[in-house]
Motif scaffolding. Structure first.
Motif, PDB file in Angstrom:
ATOM      1  N   GLN A 102     -29.068  -0.915   6.136  1.00 42.52           N
ATOM      2  CA  GLN A 102     -29.003  -1.765   4.950  1.00 42.52           C
ATOM      3  C   GLN A 102     -28.361  -1.007   3.785  1.00 42.52           C
ATOM      4  OE1 GLN A 102     -29.788  -4.996   4.794  1.00 42.52           O
ATOM      5  NE2 GLN A 102     -29.155  -5.086   2.648  1.00 42.52           N
ATOM      6  N   TYR A 105     -24.745  -0.558   4.448  1.00 45.82           N
ATOM      7  CA  TYR A 105     -24.073  -1.842   4.307  1.00 45.82           C
ATOM      8  C   TYR A 105     -23.894  -2.228   2.838  1.00 45.82           C
ATOM      9  CZ  TYR A 105     -23.277  -6.811   4.806  1.00 45.82           C
ATOM     10  OH  TYR A 105     -22.757  -8.058   4.732  1.00 45.82           O
ATOM     11  N   GLU A 106     -24.946  -1.946   2.055  1.00 49.00           N
ATOM     12  CA  GLU A 106     -24.880  -2.258   0.627  1.00 49.00           C
ATOM     13  C   GLU A 106     -23.718  -1.524  -0.049  1.00 49.00           C
ATOM     14  OE1 GLU A 106     -26.666  -4.361  -1.322  1.00 49.00           O
ATOM     15  OE2 GLU A 106     -27.510  -5.097   0.544  1.00 49.00           O
ATOM     16  N   LYS A 109     -19.887  -3.343   0.553  1.00 53.60           N
ATOM     17  CA  LYS A 109     -19.655  -4.772   0.327  1.00 53.60           C
ATOM     18  C   LYS A 109     -18.182  -5.030   0.059  1.00 53.60           C
ATOM     19  CE  LYS A 109     -24.027  -6.528  -1.247  1.00 53.60           C
ATOM     20  NZ  LYS A 109     -24.870  -6.778  -2.384  1.00 53.60           N
ATOM     21  N   SER A 172     -25.767 -11.534  12.384  1.00 47.99           N
ATOM     22  CA  SER A 172     -25.973 -10.546  11.333  1.00 47.99           C
ATOM     23  C   SER A 172     -25.586  -9.136  11.800  1.00 47.99           C
ATOM     24  CB  SER A 172     -27.441 -10.629  10.907  1.00 47.99           C
ATOM     25  OG  SER A 172     -27.885  -9.413  10.436  1.00 47.99           O
ATOM     26  N   ARG A 176     -22.406  -6.772  10.410  1.00 48.05           N
ATOM     27  CA  ARG A 176     -22.589  -5.405   9.908  1.00 48.05           C
ATOM     28  C   ARG A 176     -21.882  -4.369  10.772  1.00 48.05           C
ATOM     29  NH1 ARG A 176     -28.518  -5.504   7.219  1.00 48.05           N
ATOM     30  NH2 ARG A 176     -28.202  -7.481   6.171  1.00 48.05           N
TER      31      ARG A 176
ATOM     32  N   LYS B  17     -28.780 -13.272  -3.537  1.00 50.00           N
ATOM     33  CA  LYS B  17     -28.337 -12.244  -2.597  1.00 50.00           C
ATOM     34  C   LYS B  17     -28.359 -12.811  -1.180  1.00 50.00           C
ATOM     35  CE  LYS B  17     -29.445  -7.561  -1.240  1.00 50.00           C
ATOM     36  NZ  LYS B  17     -30.472  -6.538  -1.250  1.00 50.00           N
ATOM     37  N   SER B  18     -29.439 -13.526  -0.888  1.00 47.71           N
ATOM     38  CA  SER B  18     -29.580 -14.093   0.456  1.00 47.71           C
ATOM     39  C   SER B  18     -28.512 -15.149   0.723  1.00 47.71           C
ATOM     40  CB  SER B  18     -30.990 -14.643   0.582  1.00 47.71           C
ATOM     41  OG  SER B  18     -31.046 -15.710   1.434  1.00 47.71           O
ATOM     42  N   SER B  20     -25.457 -15.251  -0.664  1.00 42.32           N
ATOM     43  CA  SER B  20     -24.151 -14.618  -0.481  1.00 42.32           C
ATOM     44  C   SER B  20     -24.090 -13.914   0.876  1.00 42.32           C
ATOM     45  CB  SER B  20     -23.823 -13.653  -1.614  1.00 42.32           C
ATOM     46  OG  SER B  20     -24.598 -12.502  -1.505  1.00 42.32           O
ATOM     47  N   GLU B  21     -25.228 -13.371   1.294  1.00 43.10           N
ATOM     48  CA  GLU B  21     -25.317 -12.750   2.634  1.00 43.10           C
ATOM     49  C   GLU B  21     -25.044 -13.797   3.707  1.00 43.10           C
ATOM     50  OE1 GLU B  21     -27.316  -9.018   4.266  1.00 43.10           O
ATOM     51  OE2 GLU B  21     -25.899  -9.522   2.724  1.00 43.10           O
ATOM     52  N   ASN B  22     -25.629 -14.982   3.506  1.00 43.46           N
ATOM     53  CA  ASN B  22     -25.429 -16.066   4.474  1.00 43.46           C
ATOM     54  C   ASN B  22     -23.969 -16.456   4.597  1.00 43.46           C
ATOM     55  OD1 ASN B  22     -27.897 -16.504   5.530  1.00 43.46           O
ATOM     56  ND2 ASN B  22     -28.503 -18.039   4.020  1.00 43.46           N
ATOM     57  N   GLN B  25     -22.060 -13.894   6.525  1.00 40.46           N
ATOM     58  CA  GLN B  25     -22.306 -13.958   7.968  1.00 40.46           C
ATOM     59  C   GLN B  25     -21.676 -15.194   8.606  1.00 40.46           C
ATOM     60  OE1 GLN B  25     -26.429 -13.259   8.901  1.00 40.46           O
ATOM     61  NE2 GLN B  25     -26.457 -11.399   7.673  1.00 40.46           N
TER      62      GLN B  25
END
Lengths: 201, 96
Positions: A102, A105-106, A109, A172, A176, B17-18, B20-22, B25
């Motif tokens: 994590q 990954y952060e 971006k 996911s 990543r 955040k969740s 933008s993560e979605n 993905q």
């Protein structure tokens, strides 16, 4: 006489099993070899893993349902062989610390990826061995999904079955894994002088 | 009061955040042809007008293509197939 006839029947059945196995399983050997090679990053270990997988598959071929996905069946045997046999004797698997992933990954971006990183031919000069090395460095859970998807062409559903996780996890991890690989390859290309960063004024 | 505001703000940040993560993905799923046509079109439209999403799309596509081109057609060594078939025959007493 009766014993001979019985023996002949057994021989014929075995011969038939061998022929069926040959036509059903052998076409997938390249795919299994590729996967083994990428998982172990060692040709001898990959040979052993593929060999053990096929020997086991033949032993259990009676249990295989004809007409179902033989490639997925063989891959599941390879997975179990890898987990139960190979990994015990080979090097310790890299434990996945999801917090580290994590954090990594952060830091990568897309907003922080400089525009000049994204070049169509950015990795064309990299050697196959260099790309393989970068794949081998990925944590095992991430390496597995990226190999199954991008090299073996498995669908998300098939990968989800393989790793016993929901499709969302596949997506996911894949996201990543590609991102980690991109960053590693980019740094590698830059170090080797394959990629030159443009300076912006 | 200030504490509640902080909590709400944090919740909002987590939600954003969740989200933008979605979306990121979903870009992966788009590259892998795992989205239905409606989601595909919507996402393509978003990618066109958003630089960050556009970079993400290129990164995902570039890595996928790189691995596919370099490794997917690699053959297993001939000796391996021979060894395996020989061992199956020997272990099971199968004649040639």
């Amino acid at each position: 006489m009766y014993i001979n006839k019985n023996q002949n029947t057994v021989d014929l059945e075995l011969q038939q099993k061998y022929e069926d196995f040959h036509s059903e399983a052998l076409p997938h050997m390249d795919a299994l070899y590729n996967f083994a090679l990428k998982m172990t990053n060692d040709t001898d270990e990959a040979d052993d893993l593929v060999q053990e997988t096929f020997l086991r598959a033949f032993r259990f071929f009676d249990k295989f349902e004809k007409g179902t996905n033989s490639k997925a069946w063989l891959f599941s045997i390879m997975k179990n062989t890898f987990i139960n046999e190979y990994r015990k004797t080979a090097r310790e698997p890299s434990k996945v610390d999801y917090e580290d992933i994590q954090n990594f990954y952060e830091n990568i971006k897309a907003s922080e990826v400089k525009s000049q990183h994204v070049q169509e031919d950015a990795f064309s000069s990299l050697l196959d061995d260099e790309v393989s090395e970068a794949i081998a460095k990925l944590p095992e859970d991430f390496r597995t999904v990226i190999i199954l998807s991008d090299i073996e062409g498995f669908s998300y559903d098939e990968i989800a079955d393989f790793i016993d996780s929901p499709v969302g996890t596949v997506r996911s991890r894949l996201h990543r894994a590609r991102k980690m690989l991109y960053t590693t390859l980019y740094d590698y290309g830059k170090d080797k002088g394959y990629i030159k960063e443009k300076t912006t004024n | 009061m200030g504490k509640t505001k902080d909590i709400l703000k944090r919740k909002q940040q987590i939600k954003m955040k969740s989200n933008s993560e979605n979306i990121l993905q979903l870009i992966t799923a788009l590259v892998d042809n795992e989205l239905d046509s409606e989601n595909c079109q919507n996402l393509h439209a978003k990618i066109k007008c958003d630089e960050i999403l556009s970079k993400e799309y290129i990164i995902q596509l570039q890595i996928k293509n790189l691995l596919k081109e370099r490794f997917s057609s690699r053959k297993s060594p001939e000796y391996l197939q021979k060894n395996i078939l020989n061992r199956i025959k020997i272990e099971n007493n199968i004649s040639n």
